[in-house]
Motif scaffolding. Structure first.
Motif, mmCIF file in Angstrom:
data_model
loop_
_atom_site.group_PDB
_atom_site.id
_atom_site.type_symbol
_atom_site.label_atom_id
_atom_site.label_comp_id
_atom_site.label_asym_id
_atom_site.label_seq_id
_atom_site.Cartn_x
_atom_site.Cartn_y
_atom_site.Cartn_z
ATOM 1 N N ARG A 232 -22.978 -18.995 28.083
ATOM 2 C CA ARG A 232 -22.181 -20.224 27.955
ATOM 3 C C ARG A 232 -21.074 -20.281 29.005
ATOM 4 O O ARG A 232 -20.806 -21.345 29.592
ATOM 5 C CB ARG A 232 -21.596 -20.324 26.540
ATOM 6 N N ASP B 6 -15.667 -17.672 27.313
ATOM 7 C CA ASP B 6 -16.266 -17.900 26.005
ATOM 8 C C ASP B 6 -16.233 -16.598 25.208
ATOM 9 O O ASP B 6 -16.864 -15.613 25.596
ATOM 10 C CB ASP B 6 -17.711 -18.384 26.149
ATOM 11 N N GLY B 7 -15.469 -16.566 24.136
ATOM 12 C CA GLY B 7 -15.473 -15.438 23.226
ATOM 13 C C GLY B 7 -15.151 -14.096 23.839
ATOM 14 O O GLY B 7 -15.734 -13.082 23.454
ATOM 15 N N ARG C 245 -22.561 -15.396 24.840
ATOM 16 C CA ARG C 245 -21.222 -15.769 25.322
ATOM 17 C C ARG C 245 -21.186 -15.816 26.849
ATOM 18 O O ARG C 245 -20.595 -16.734 27.444
ATOM 19 C CB ARG C 245 -20.196 -14.777 24.794
ATOM 20 N N GLU D 94 -25.293 -11.359 20.938
ATOM 21 C CA GLU D 94 -23.911 -11.827 20.777
ATOM 22 C C GLU D 94 -23.204 -11.981 22.120
ATOM 23 O O GLU D 94 -22.645 -13.040 22.431
ATOM 24 C CB GLU D 94 -23.134 -10.845 19.902
ATOM 25 N N TRP D 95 -23.245 -10.932 22.945
ATOM 26 C CA TRP D 95 -22.493 -10.984 24.194
ATOM 27 C C TRP D 95 -23.262 -11.698 25.298
ATOM 28 O O TRP D 95 -22.661 -12.338 26.167
ATOM 29 C CB TRP D 95 -22.090 -9.573 24.619
#
Length: 212
Positions: free
Chosen positions: A193, A86-87, A190, A186-187
């Motif tokens: 998820r 994810d990302g 990710r 943010e991280w």
């Protein structure tokens, strides 16, 4: 990541090896290379059910490529690993649920998974492309664990994990450091998820006999 096999005690056992090389920091709960520090590789080694060796650290060292690394053990079939991304974050989980466990159990509750040796049954490897402070790494381990438990409960297992799960998070050693690793950062989001997807897929695919 490389999957290999070996014979031990008449059983064919798998191992997953990540060879990162220099320039990486890791945080882990593993017996070998646990804590926070510079590490160059990660090993997730399958061992026989009822593992009884009294030298697990030395055993892991013998299975690794040498130098500083992280070594985790599991009785789960590591060739049934599940990968999710994810990302820019990647998570790989090996999931075994023979003895699902609530973290807060009444005192004296017996858990057969603890005898004769504590062998992890849900191991999670997570790799991020950004450097992190020590505090952010600790926060990220919390996030990974919360995502694991969420996935297990959603998959229908009445547990937060097993009694001996292990986790490892790898990040670059150099670069601007992220200050936060929580689930709404943010991280952290990710990573949550990616871990949630990997563990849930592994839990949904688990069958007695496939994983120990």
């Amino acid at each position: 990541m490389k999957l290999t096999y070996r014979m031990e005690e008449g059983t064919r056992l798998g191992a997953l090896l990540w060879e990162f090389g220099p320039g990486w920091r890791m945080i882990s709960s593993a017996m070998l290379g646990g804590g926070i520090g510079v590490r160059e590789w990660v090993l997730n080694a399958q061992v026989v059910a009822g593992y009884s060796r009294m030298d697990p650290v030395e055993h892991l060292v013998s299975l690794g490529p040498g130098g500083d690394g992280v070594g985790m053990m599991t009785a789960a079939s590591v060739d049934r690993y599940v990968r999710a991304a994810d990302g820019g974050v990647e998570a790989v989980a090996t999931v075994g649920l023979r003895v699902p466990t609530w973290a807060a159990s009444p005192e004296g509750t017996a858990d057969p998974e603890l005898a004769p040796m504590r062998v992890g049954t849900i191991n999670i490897m997570t790799v991020l492309p950004v450097a992190m402070t020590d505090a952010a790494l600790v926060n990220l381990v919390m996030t990974v664990t919360e995502a694991k438990s969420q996935a297990l409960i959603e998959a229908g297992y009445p547990c937060t994990g097993t009694a001996s799960d292990a986790v490892c998070v790898a990040v670059p050693a150099e670069g601007p450091e992220e200050l936060f690793g929580g689930p709404r950062s943010e991280w952290g989001a990710r990573a949550a998820r990616a871990v949630h997807t990997a563990v849930r897929r592994g839990a949904e695919a688990w069958r007695p006999g496939d994983f120990r």
